[in-house]
Enzyme design. Structure first.
Site, PDB file in Angstrom:
ATOM      1  N   SER A 273      62.468  25.820  11.140  1.00  0.00           N
ATOM      2  CA  SER A 273      63.743  25.620  11.809  1.00  0.00           C
ATOM      3  C   SER A 273      64.738  24.998  10.833  1.00  0.00           C
ATOM      4  CB  SER A 273      63.540  24.774  13.067  1.00  0.00           C
ATOM      5  OG  SER A 273      64.678  24.815  13.902  1.00  0.00           O
TER       6      SER A 273
ATOM      7  N   GLU B   6      61.677  33.051  20.258  1.00  0.00           N
ATOM      8  CA  GLU B   6      62.181  31.796  19.713  1.00  0.00           C
ATOM      9  C   GLU B   6      62.940  30.950  20.736  1.00  0.00           C
ATOM     10  OE1 GLU B   6      61.802  30.423  16.781  1.00  0.00           O
ATOM     11  OE2 GLU B   6      61.207  31.985  15.378  1.00  0.00           O
TER      12      GLU B   6
ATOM     13  N   HIS C 201      59.797  28.956  19.896  1.00  0.00           N
ATOM     14  CA  HIS C 201      60.139  28.172  18.717  1.00  0.00           C
ATOM     15  C   HIS C 201      59.188  26.981  18.588  1.00  0.00           C
ATOM     16  CE1 HIS C 201      63.064  27.135  15.612  1.00  0.00           C
ATOM     17  NE2 HIS C 201      63.096  25.894  16.046  1.00  0.00           N
TER      18      HIS C 201
END
Length: 491
Positions: free
Chosen positions: A189, A307, A402
């Site tokens: 990320s 995600e 995610h």
């Protein structure tokens, strides 16, 4: 390292402790090693300054304090106005002996550029150290302290911290059994955003040799955009955009101002991102990769299938009607009719689910693949993966969301975040996936080959991580064509 687990660094001697996750005690962890001076007081908003040497042996049993931040992820260390500001520290896990020359992996945590720390249990480096790596995890400045534009001060101070940590690794890691000429930087990320920025930065050249980037965010900003955000933050803090005036404010005042700015921008995860256009990052990473700037670094890069479900599934703003969905598509830069195309690809999806698909592609998935292909086109070596294994929490609604890749890569399936995402049910299939995933990391950090073909001019092979893995000979995502002409230039 001697029998008392003492290592001599350039600043002084440090003592580690046996990792509690190491069954035989063969892995030693050194927590809270300072790599730069505290970035406050006279050092506030400046590039990182050298740390003073110390006498005697420094015990490194405890993690260093996190950088100033508001509450973040599950398992994150809390920060308050009472927390020490001596936050530029790193941690080392090693089972190697001095001079052994083990591959080194340096981890930069995620957290939307505003939260997170290297102390989060999900980032424990023990299992990777047991595979033969020396693992280093790094704290760095966040939010306004790390990325806010302050006139007369350097932008991207967080990246300058990361570069200072890499210089520490270059100068010290051999004493921990690592090879300074075989360093891999890695992140997920915002940490993956840091990785691709480091690949593009002339200031980081030669400090690492390979890179692992999970779920790279597309969000980069121009200097003009960074200035506009800083003006809003300073106004919310009740101060002029002046380095002396801002430095006089306690960190919690600027954190509160950042929260106020974010409240005025509903649906936005962060108001900070790497700033493009200065000497540290003259060209956006995607453009730098296409120009061949990054070609000397081998790359392992990938994303998760769903995600954005993490954010809306845990209470973030989504879309509840067609108008909001259409607005999101326009904001992402998609062509007219793209929402209908997404609906044709996902005919049973609700408006909210289509929003998750579009936003996940916009913020992470398509940029990640685009960067892999740009790096390969520029002469670099790229290997691409996609995580398809799905969470079991919330009746599976989060899917392959995610951050779900992290416990598999680190082998931390017992950490708080992993237990939450797996609904406290870890199976042998999950353990096997973790073993394969972390094995690929280890192999790549050692040799540059994770075990599947690299991207070529003709194809983008994709390793699909799942309870049963697959290898797609090419990226055949049905939305690929919709994003072909979408620009990911800094906003």
């Amino acid at each position: 390292m001697d029998d008392e687990r003492i290592v001599t660094t350039e600043a002084g001697r440090v003592r580690g402790t046996p990792s509690p996750r190491s069954a035989d005690g063969g892995v030693t962890v050194f927590r809270g090693l300072p790599y730069a001076a505290p970035p406050f007081g006279e050092n506030r908003f400046a590039a990182p300054c050298p740390r003073a040497e110390w006498e005697g042996v420094r015990d490194c049993a405890d993690f260093g304090p996190p950088a100033p931040q508001t509450p973040g992820m599950v398992g994150a260390r809390p920060w308050s106005s009472e927390t020490s500001l001596d936050c530029l520290t790193l941690n080392v896990w090693t089972g190697a002996r001095p001079g052994e020359g083990a591959p080194v992996l340096v981890w930069f945590h995620g957290g939307a550029y505003i939260v997170g720390s290297a102390a989060e249990p999900i980032y424990d480096g023990t299992r990777l150290a047991e595979r033969g790596l020396v693992v280093v995890s790094v704290n760095f400045r966040l939010g306004f302290e790390g990325y806010g534009h302050v006139p007369g001060r350097p932008d991207n101070r967080a990246m300058l911290d990361q570069i200072a940590a890499l210089r520490w690794v270059r100068d010290n890691v051999s004493a921990f059994g690592g090879d300074p000429d075989n360093v891999t930087v890695a992140g997920e990320s915002a940490g993956a955003g840091a990785v691709v920025c480091l690949m593009a930065s002339p200031l980081a050249r030669g400090l690492f040799h390979r890179a692992i980037a999970h779920s790279v965010p597309s969000d980069m900003v121009s200097r003009a955009s960074a200035l506009a955000v800083s003006e809003r933050v300073a106004d919310a803090a009740g101060a002029p955009l002046d380095p002396e005036a801002l430095a006089a404010l306690p960190p919690e005042r600027i954190l509160a101002a950042t929260d106020e700015v974010l409240r005025r921008r509903p649906g936005t995860l962060t108001c900070y991102a790497p700033v493009v256009g200065g000497a540290d990052l003259p060209v956006a990473p995607l453009r730098a990769a296409a120009q061949g700037v990054t070609r000397g670094v081998d790359l392992l890069i990938g994303h998760n299938t769903h995600e954005y479900r993490l954010f809306t599934g845990l209470g973030g703003a989504g879309a509840d009607d067609e108008a909001a969905l259409a607005k999101a598509a326009v904001r992402a830069g998609l062509p007219e009719g793209a929402v209908d195309d997404y609906r044709a690809i996902h005919p049973k999806a609700s408006v909210a689910e289509l929003y998750d698909e579009i936003m996940g592609d916009a913020l992470f998935s398509r940029y990640t693949v685009r960067f892999a292909e740009a790096h390969a086109a520029g002469g670099g070596r790229s290997h691409v993966f996609r995580l398809a294994a799905e969470t079991t929490v919330m009746e599976g609604r989060l899917g392959a969301c995610h951050a779900f890749d992290l416990p598999f890569a680190f082998g931390t399936l017992e950490s708080d975040l992993a237990r939450f995402l797996l609904d406290d049910t870890v199976t042998d299939a999950h353990r096997s996936l973790s073993d394969r995933f972390s094995g690929a990391w280890s192999a790549f950090a050692s040799s540059g080959d994770p075990g599947w073909p690299r991207v070529t001019a003709d194809a983008t092979p994709v390793r699909v991580w799942d309870l049963v893995d697959d290898l797609h000979p090419d990226d055949v995502s049905p939305v690929r064509r919709l994003w072909a002409d979408v620009s990911f230039d800094p906003r």
